[in-house]
Design a protein around this motif. Structure first.
Motif, PDB file in Angstrom:
ATOM      1  N   ALA A 108      34.386  32.350  -3.311  1.00 17.22           N
ATOM      2  CA  ALA A 108      34.864  31.102  -2.708  1.00 17.22           C
ATOM      3  C   ALA A 108      36.239  31.293  -2.073  1.00 17.22           C
ATOM      4  O   ALA A 108      36.486  30.846  -0.947  1.00 17.22           O
ATOM      5  N   LYS A 109      37.147  31.952  -2.788  1.00 14.61           N
ATOM      6  CA  LYS A 109      38.497  32.175  -2.263  1.00 14.61           C
ATOM      7  C   LYS A 109      38.465  32.985  -0.969  1.00 14.61           C
ATOM      8  O   LYS A 109      39.256  32.726  -0.053  1.00 14.61           O
ATOM      9  N   GLY A 110      37.560  33.957  -0.894  1.00 11.64           N
ATOM     10  CA  GLY A 110      37.527  34.840   0.266  1.00 11.64           C
ATOM     11  C   GLY A 110      36.771  34.295   1.460  1.00 11.64           C
ATOM     12  O   GLY A 110      36.881  34.841   2.561  1.00 11.64           O
ATOM     13  N   ASN A 111      35.991  33.214   1.278  1.00 16.76           N
ATOM     14  CA  ASN A 111      35.145  32.737   2.368  1.00 16.76           C
ATOM     15  C   ASN A 111      35.308  31.258   2.712  1.00 16.76           C
ATOM     16  O   ASN A 111      34.658  30.769   3.631  1.00 16.76           O
ATOM     17  N   ALA A 112      36.161  30.538   1.978  1.00 21.39           N
ATOM     18  CA  ALA A 112      36.335  29.110   2.231  1.00 21.39           C
ATOM     19  C   ALA A 112      37.453  28.861   3.239  1.00 21.39           C
ATOM     20  O   ALA A 112      38.528  29.457   3.142  1.00 21.39           O
ATOM     21  N   ASP A 113      37.187  27.971   4.195  1.00 26.19           N
ATOM     22  CA  ASP A 113      38.202  27.610   5.186  1.00 26.19           C
ATOM     23  C   ASP A 113      38.984  26.369   4.790  1.00 26.19           C
ATOM     24  O   ASP A 113      39.989  26.041   5.420  1.00 26.19           O
ATOM     25  N   ALA A 114      38.507  25.639   3.768  1.00 27.77           N
ATOM     26  CA  ALA A 114      39.192  24.422   3.319  1.00 27.77           C
ATOM     27  C   ALA A 114      39.324  24.473   1.801  1.00 27.77           C
ATOM     28  O   ALA A 114      38.325  24.437   1.084  1.00 27.77           O
ATOM     29  N   ILE A 115      40.563  24.562   1.325  1.00 30.12           N
ATOM     30  CA  ILE A 115      40.837  24.690  -0.104  1.00 30.12           C
ATOM     31  C   ILE A 115      41.863  23.645  -0.515  1.00 30.12           C
ATOM     32  O   ILE A 115      42.879  23.467   0.162  1.00 30.12           O
ATOM     33  N   SER A 116      41.574  22.953  -1.618  1.00 32.57           N
ATOM     34  CA  SER A 116      42.529  21.986  -2.165  1.00 32.57           C
ATOM     35  C   SER A 116      42.719  22.274  -3.649  1.00 32.57           C
ATOM     36  O   SER A 116      41.750  22.562  -4.359  1.00 32.57           O
ATOM     37  N   LYS A 117      43.989  22.179  -4.122  1.00 31.88           N
ATOM     38  CA  LYS A 117      44.297  22.471  -5.516  1.00 31.88           C
ATOM     39  C   LYS A 117      45.311  21.471  -6.038  1.00 31.88           C
ATOM     40  O   LYS A 117      46.281  21.144  -5.343  1.00 31.88           O
ATOM     41  N   GLY A 118      45.095  20.986  -7.267  1.00 25.37           N
ATOM     42  CA  GLY A 118      46.054  20.077  -7.862  1.00 25.37           C
ATOM     43  C   GLY A 118      45.612  19.600  -9.227  1.00 25.37           C
ATOM     44  O   GLY A 118      44.486  19.859  -9.662  1.00 25.37           O
ATOM     45  N   GLU A 119      46.504  18.888  -9.915  1.00 23.61           N
ATOM     46  CA  GLU A 119      46.164  18.314 -11.211  1.00 23.61           C
ATOM     47  C   GLU A 119      45.198  17.153 -10.995  1.00 23.61           C
ATOM     48  O   GLU A 119      45.379  16.349 -10.080  1.00 23.61           O
ATOM     49  N   SER A 147      44.084  25.316   4.879  1.00 22.98           N
ATOM     50  CA  SER A 147      43.058  25.200   5.920  1.00 22.98           C
ATOM     51  C   SER A 147      43.126  26.388   6.855  1.00 22.98           C
ATOM     52  O   SER A 147      44.209  26.776   7.312  1.00 22.98           O
ATOM     53  N   THR A 148      41.958  26.955   7.152  1.00 21.49           N
ATOM     54  CA  THR A 148      41.873  28.131   8.010  1.00 21.49           C
ATOM     55  C   THR A 148      41.190  27.767   9.323  1.00 21.49           C
ATOM     56  O   THR A 148      40.131  27.132   9.318  1.00 21.49           O
ATOM     57  N   TYR A 149      41.793  28.201  10.453  1.00 20.83           N
ATOM     58  CA  TYR A 149      41.235  27.918  11.771  1.00 20.83           C
ATOM     59  C   TYR A 149      41.221  29.187  12.613  1.00 20.83           C
ATOM     60  O   TYR A 149      41.996  30.128  12.375  1.00 20.83           O
ATOM     61  N   ASP A 150      40.346  29.166  13.596  1.00 16.83           N
ATOM     62  CA  ASP A 150      40.334  30.250  14.571  1.00 16.83           C
ATOM     63  C   ASP A 150      41.536  30.080  15.493  1.00 16.83           C
ATOM     64  O   ASP A 150      41.683  29.037  16.149  1.00 16.83           O
ATOM     65  N   LEU A 151      42.411  31.081  15.548  1.00 12.06           N
ATOM     66  CA  LEU A 151      43.666  30.978  16.297  1.00 12.06           C
ATOM     67  C   LEU A 151      43.430  30.761  17.784  1.00 12.06           C
ATOM     68  O   LEU A 151      44.086  29.915  18.421  1.00 12.06           O
ATOM     69  N   GLU A 152      42.476  31.469  18.340  1.00 11.09           N
ATOM     70  CA  GLU A 152      42.228  31.353  19.783  1.00 11.09           C
ATOM     71  C   GLU A 152      41.762  29.948  20.153  1.00 11.09           C
ATOM     72  O   GLU A 152      42.192  29.385  21.168  1.00 11.09           O
ATOM     73  N   SER A 153      40.918  29.357  19.303  1.00 14.96           N
ATOM     74  CA  SER A 153      40.426  28.004  19.586  1.00 14.96           C
ATOM     75  C   SER A 153      41.557  26.988  19.575  1.00 14.96           C
ATOM     76  O   SER A 153      41.630  26.115  20.458  1.00 14.96           O
ATOM     77  N   LEU A 154      42.456  27.097  18.582  1.00 19.51           N
ATOM     78  CA  LEU A 154      43.580  26.158  18.527  1.00 19.51           C
ATOM     79  C   LEU A 154      44.510  26.341  19.720  1.00 19.51           C
ATOM     80  O   LEU A 154      45.061  25.367  20.257  1.00 19.51           O
ATOM     81  N   THR A 188      49.757  23.112   3.279  1.00 16.97           N
ATOM     82  CA  THR A 188      50.557  21.889   3.206  1.00 16.97           C
ATOM     83  C   THR A 188      50.558  21.358   1.780  1.00 16.97           C
ATOM     84  O   THR A 188      49.618  21.581   1.015  1.00 16.97           O
ATOM     85  N   ILE A 189      51.631  20.658   1.435  1.00 14.77           N
ATOM     86  CA  ILE A 189      51.739  19.996   0.135  1.00 14.77           C
ATOM     87  C   ILE A 189      51.606  18.497   0.376  1.00 14.77           C
ATOM     88  O   ILE A 189      52.399  17.906   1.105  1.00 14.77           O
ATOM     89  N   GLU A 190      50.575  17.891  -0.227  1.00 14.45           N
ATOM     90  CA  GLU A 190      50.313  16.465  -0.046  1.00 14.45           C
ATOM     91  C   GLU A 190      50.776  15.699  -1.282  1.00 14.45           C
ATOM     92  O   GLU A 190      50.446  16.063  -2.411  1.00 14.45           O
ATOM     93  N   ASP A 191      51.530  14.622  -1.059  1.00 12.53           N
ATOM     94  CA  ASP A 191      52.040  13.823  -2.171  1.00 12.53           C
ATOM     95  C   ASP A 191      51.083  12.716  -2.609  1.00 12.53           C
ATOM     96  O   ASP A 191      51.081  12.310  -3.766  1.00 12.53           O
TER      97      ASP A 191
END
Length: 252
Positions: A108-119, A147-154, A188-191
């Motif tokens: 999951a860590k190596g293939n996920a483009d969207a990761i969220s972590k928190g209590e 969040s992971t994105y394709d650099l060329e697309s952005l 990013t850190i979300e409050d």
């Protein structure tokens, strides 16, 4: 003639009475049957306890089978929850059977483009009568979002003249990022708390080859599953009387 008819009537009545007693005994035996799937509430584990006892949870289809693909991974560990989505190399449940929890997490860590972590906390929503649980949400507060994105697309979407100019604009905004080959990864850190998962009370129990999966439905066509022992009875959603310290009722 009258005596013979009376004798026959008595005999038939006796047979019917004996037959009725036998049926009642059979019915009593069925009602008294016991087993792990008898539906007794004490046989099932509340999902809040499940998150503490089982670390890796899989999001897949509502009718899981050997070819069902893993849509996302949730990991619960010591009060922390992590979600992994947009997994590029999707696993099937048959492939999951052969992996350890650690290997699933690494995948999951190596293939996920969207990761969220928190209590995390578990927020109960009550039904229309305010008596029972209709839904439970998994909330994470002050969490890290990756969040992971394709650099060329952005870069093309930005309308800037080059990738270097786009990267310079991101640096000027003060955003935290890193470049990994052709990808740009933002952290990013979300409050504000975020709801990463909603589940309802419909139980799922399925064996695929020699591996048993149990969990609850988490959407119209989505299931949340974890691997359990074959004798495991199943999970149930927490009631409003839950004494788990992570459970709140409608945000209280």
């Amino acid at each position: 003639m009258v005596l013979k008819k009376a004798t026959m009537l008595i005999a038939i009545t006796a047979v019917l009475l004996l037959g009725g007693c036998g049926d009642q005994e059979d019915a009593d035996e069925v009602l008294a049957s016991d087993g792990p799937q008898d539906g007794s509430p004490e046989d099932f584990m509340e999902i809040s306890e499940g998150f503490e006892n089982f670390s890796v949870w899989i999001e897949t289809s509502d009718t899981p089978n050997r070819d069902s693909q893993v849509r996302g991974i949730y990991v619960f560990d010591d009060g922390q929850a992590s979600s992994y989505f947009n997994i590029s190399d999707k696993l099937t449940l048959e492939e999951v059977n052969d992996l350890t929890d650690e290997e699933i997490i690494e995948h999951a860590k190596g293939n996920a483009d969207a990761i969220s972590k928190g209590e995390y906390t578990l927020d109960i929503l009550l039904d229309q009568f305010g008596q029972n649980t209709s839904e439970m949400n998994v909330l994470i507060g002050k969490y890290t979002n990756i969040s992971t994105y394709d650099l060329e697309s952005l870069y093309w979407e930005s309308g800037l003249s080059s990738e270097e100019e786009y990267i310079a604009s991101v640096e000027e905004e003060g955003r935290q990022f890193e470049i990994n080959n052709e990808d740009i990864i933002f952290t990013t850190i979300e409050d504000e708390p975020s709801n990463i998962l909603s589940i309802n009370g419909e139980m799922i129990l399925q064996t695929i080859f020699n591996t048993t999966y149990s969990g609850l439905r988490s959407g119209d066509h989505v299931s949340l599953l974890t691997r359990v022992d074959e004798s495991f009875a199943g999970f149930t959603i927490d009631s409003p009387d839950s004494d788990n310290i992570r459970v709140t009722i409608e945000g209280e």
